[in-house]
Design a protein around this motif. Structure first.
Motif, mmCIF file in Angstrom:
data_model
loop_
_atom_site.group_PDB
_atom_site.id
_atom_site.type_symbol
_atom_site.label_atom_id
_atom_site.label_comp_id
_atom_site.label_asym_id
_atom_site.label_seq_id
_atom_site.Cartn_x
_atom_site.Cartn_y
_atom_site.Cartn_z
ATOM 1 N N LEU A 33 -15.643 -23.169 -10.614
ATOM 2 C CA LEU A 33 -15.875 -23.953 -11.826
ATOM 3 C C LEU A 33 -14.944 -23.522 -12.954
ATOM 4 N N GLU A 34 -14.699 -22.219 -13.075
ATOM 5 C CA GLU A 34 -13.805 -21.737 -14.129
ATOM 6 C C GLU A 34 -12.376 -22.215 -13.906
ATOM 7 N N VAL A 35 -11.915 -22.196 -12.667
ATOM 8 C CA VAL A 35 -10.560 -22.650 -12.361
ATOM 9 C C VAL A 35 -10.418 -24.143 -12.662
ATOM 10 N N VAL A 36 -11.387 -24.930 -12.262
ATOM 11 C CA VAL A 36 -11.338 -26.367 -12.519
ATOM 12 C C VAL A 36 -11.366 -26.640 -14.018
ATOM 13 N N THR A 37 -12.169 -25.898 -14.757
ATOM 14 C CA THR A 37 -12.245 -26.078 -16.205
ATOM 15 C C THR A 37 -10.925 -25.729 -16.878
ATOM 16 N N VAL A 38 -10.282 -24.646 -16.449
ATOM 17 C CA VAL A 38 -8.997 -24.249 -17.038
ATOM 18 C C VAL A 38 -7.921 -25.273 -16.710
ATOM 19 N N LEU A 39 -7.904 -25.780 -15.471
ATOM 20 C CA LEU A 39 -6.914 -26.801 -15.109
ATOM 21 C C LEU A 39 -7.112 -28.084 -15.922
ATOM 22 N N ALA A 40 -8.357 -28.464 -16.125
ATOM 23 C CA ALA A 40 -8.629 -29.637 -16.942
ATOM 24 C C ALA A 40 -8.220 -29.399 -18.396
ATOM 25 N N PHE A 41 -8.396 -28.176 -18.885
ATOM 26 C CA PHE A 41 -7.984 -27.843 -20.253
ATOM 27 C C PHE A 41 -6.465 -27.916 -20.385
ATOM 28 N N ILE A 42 -5.740 -27.415 -19.390
ATOM 29 C CA ILE A 42 -4.274 -27.475 -19.424
ATOM 30 C C ILE A 42 -3.813 -28.932 -19.418
ATOM 31 N N TYR A 43 -4.438 -29.762 -18.607
ATOM 32 C CA TYR A 43 -4.092 -31.180 -18.579
ATOM 33 C C TYR A 43 -4.369 -31.845 -19.929
ATOM 34 N N ALA A 44 -5.513 -31.534 -20.528
ATOM 35 C CA ALA A 44 -5.853 -32.116 -21.834
ATOM 36 C C ALA A 44 -4.879 -31.633 -22.910
ATOM 37 N N MET A 45 -4.454 -30.374 -22.834
ATOM 38 C CA MET A 45 -3.477 -29.859 -23.805
ATOM 39 C C MET A 45 -2.135 -30.557 -23.653
ATOM 40 N N MET A 46 -1.738 -30.816 -22.409
ATOM 41 C CA MET A 46 -0.470 -31.509 -22.181
ATOM 42 C C MET A 46 -0.533 -32.928 -22.740
ATOM 43 N N LEU A 47 -1.645 -33.610 -22.546
ATOM 44 C CA LEU A 47 -1.792 -34.953 -23.117
ATOM 45 C C LEU A 47 -1.776 -34.909 -24.641
ATOM 46 N N THR A 48 -2.397 -33.886 -25.192
ATOM 47 C CA THR A 48 -2.442 -33.765 -26.654
ATOM 48 C C THR A 48 -1.052 -33.493 -27.213
ATOM 49 N N VAL A 49 -0.285 -32.633 -26.581
ATOM 50 C CA VAL A 49 1.032 -32.252 -27.094
ATOM 51 C C VAL A 49 2.060 -33.355 -26.871
ATOM 52 N N PHE A 50 2.140 -33.885 -25.658
ATOM 53 C CA PHE A 50 3.215 -34.811 -25.330
ATOM 54 C C PHE A 50 2.922 -36.261 -25.741
ATOM 55 N N ASP A 51 1.679 -36.666 -25.680
ATOM 56 C CA ASP A 51 1.341 -38.040 -26.036
ATOM 57 C C ASP A 51 0.691 -38.160 -27.409
ATOM 58 N N LEU A 52 0.507 -37.039 -28.074
ATOM 59 C CA LEU A 52 -0.177 -36.983 -29.360
ATOM 60 C C LEU A 52 -1.554 -37.652 -29.281
ATOM 61 N N ASN A 53 -2.214 -37.393 -28.173
ATOM 62 C CA ASN A 53 -3.529 -37.966 -27.918
ATOM 63 C C ASN A 53 -4.572 -36.872 -28.140
ATOM 64 N N TRP A 54 -5.021 -36.745 -29.379
ATOM 65 C CA TRP A 54 -5.974 -35.689 -29.708
ATOM 66 C C TRP A 54 -7.355 -35.956 -29.109
ATOM 67 N N LYS A 55 -7.626 -37.221 -28.709
ATOM 68 C CA LYS A 55 -8.912 -37.538 -28.096
ATOM 69 C C LYS A 55 -9.055 -36.899 -26.713
ATOM 70 N N ALA A 56 -7.935 -36.639 -26.044
ATOM 71 C CA ALA A 56 -8.001 -36.029 -24.716
ATOM 72 C C ALA A 56 -8.618 -34.638 -24.790
ATOM 73 N N LEU A 57 -8.228 -33.862 -25.801
ATOM 74 C CA LEU A 57 -8.794 -32.524 -25.961
ATOM 75 C C LEU A 57 -10.277 -32.600 -26.334
ATOM 76 N N PHE A 58 -10.622 -33.533 -27.181
ATOM 77 C CA PHE A 58 -12.021 -33.716 -27.557
ATOM 78 C C PHE A 58 -12.853 -34.155 -26.350
ATOM 79 N N ASN A 59 -12.301 -35.097 -25.559
ATOM 80 C CA ASN A 59 -13.005 -35.553 -24.364
ATOM 81 C C ASN A 59 -13.180 -34.425 -23.354
ATOM 82 N N TRP A 60 -12.159 -33.568 -23.201
ATOM 83 C CA TRP A 60 -12.281 -32.428 -22.303
ATOM 84 C C TRP A 60 -13.403 -31.507 -22.764
ATOM 85 N N PHE A 61 -13.424 -31.218 -24.051
ATOM 86 C CA PHE A 61 -14.442 -30.308 -24.568
ATOM 87 C C PHE A 61 -15.847 -30.875 -24.365
ATOM 88 N N MET A 62 -16.036 -32.135 -24.711
ATOM 89 C CA MET A 62 -17.361 -32.740 -24.561
ATOM 90 C C MET A 62 -17.759 -32.863 -23.087
#
Length: 174
Positions: A33-62
């Motif tokens: 579960l920790e590995v899957v959560t970290v991978l999902a966080f990295i994906y959400a960070m990449m979407l936030t940085v490259f696409d300027l999609n701040w909702k991706a990080l919020f959606n990951w957290f929720m």
């Protein structure tokens, strides 16, 4: 405690819940579960940085908070009740993940209620109720019919004549 109803096969359901409970209590499950959560966080960070999609990080957290914190980590006890086997009793399985327990309990209670209501509305003899006999009812009925013995010779002869003259003729016609 969440109650799960089953119509036959209660021992198999208990074994399944015990297997899930044993797997989720091990260290490998939490690490997974920790590995899957970290991978999902990295994906959400990449979407936030490259696409300027701040909702991706919020959606990951929720999403991770809801799934991990409310459905996977908390555990509950599940009481398995087999409606067709009175000798089985009610077995209790501890440490079942809350999400699995809630889903299994809700769906089985709804189906149990629907079955009992259908048996009330479509009233058949009590010995033929699905909740009492389960899915094996047809096989048990066939075994009982094959061992049927007719004591009255006149009734037996009438039944044989009916089968020979009416039933077999229609079967030959298809």
């Amino acid at each position: 405690m969440i109650e799960v109803f089953t119509t036959g096969g209660g021992a198999y359901v208990v074994r399944g819940f015990n297997a899930v409970a044993a797997w989720t209590q091990g260290g490998g499950y939490i690490a997974f579960l920790e590995v899957v959560t970290v991978l999902a966080f990295i994906y959400a960070m990449m979407l936030t940085v490259f696409d300027l999609n701040w909702k991706a990080l919020f959606n990951w957290f929720m999403g991770s908070t809801l799934i991990y914190g409310m459905l996977m980590v908390p555990t509950t006890s599940v009481k398995v009740t087999d409606t067709t086997n009175p000798t089985f009793g009610a077995a209790v399985v501890d440490n079942v993940p809350m999400g699995l327990g809630l889903f299994a309990g809700l769906t089985s209670q709804i189906s149990h209620w629907l079955t009992t209501q259908a048996e009330v509305v479509f009233s058949s003899p009590a010995s033929e109720n699905y909740s009492d006999n389960g899915m094996i009812y047809g096989a048990r009925l066939l075994d009982q019919v094959q061992s049927l013995d007719i004591d009255d010779p006149i009734y037996g002869e009438n039944l044989d004549n009916y089968i020979k003259k009416c039933v077999l003729y229609d079967l030959y016609l298809g």
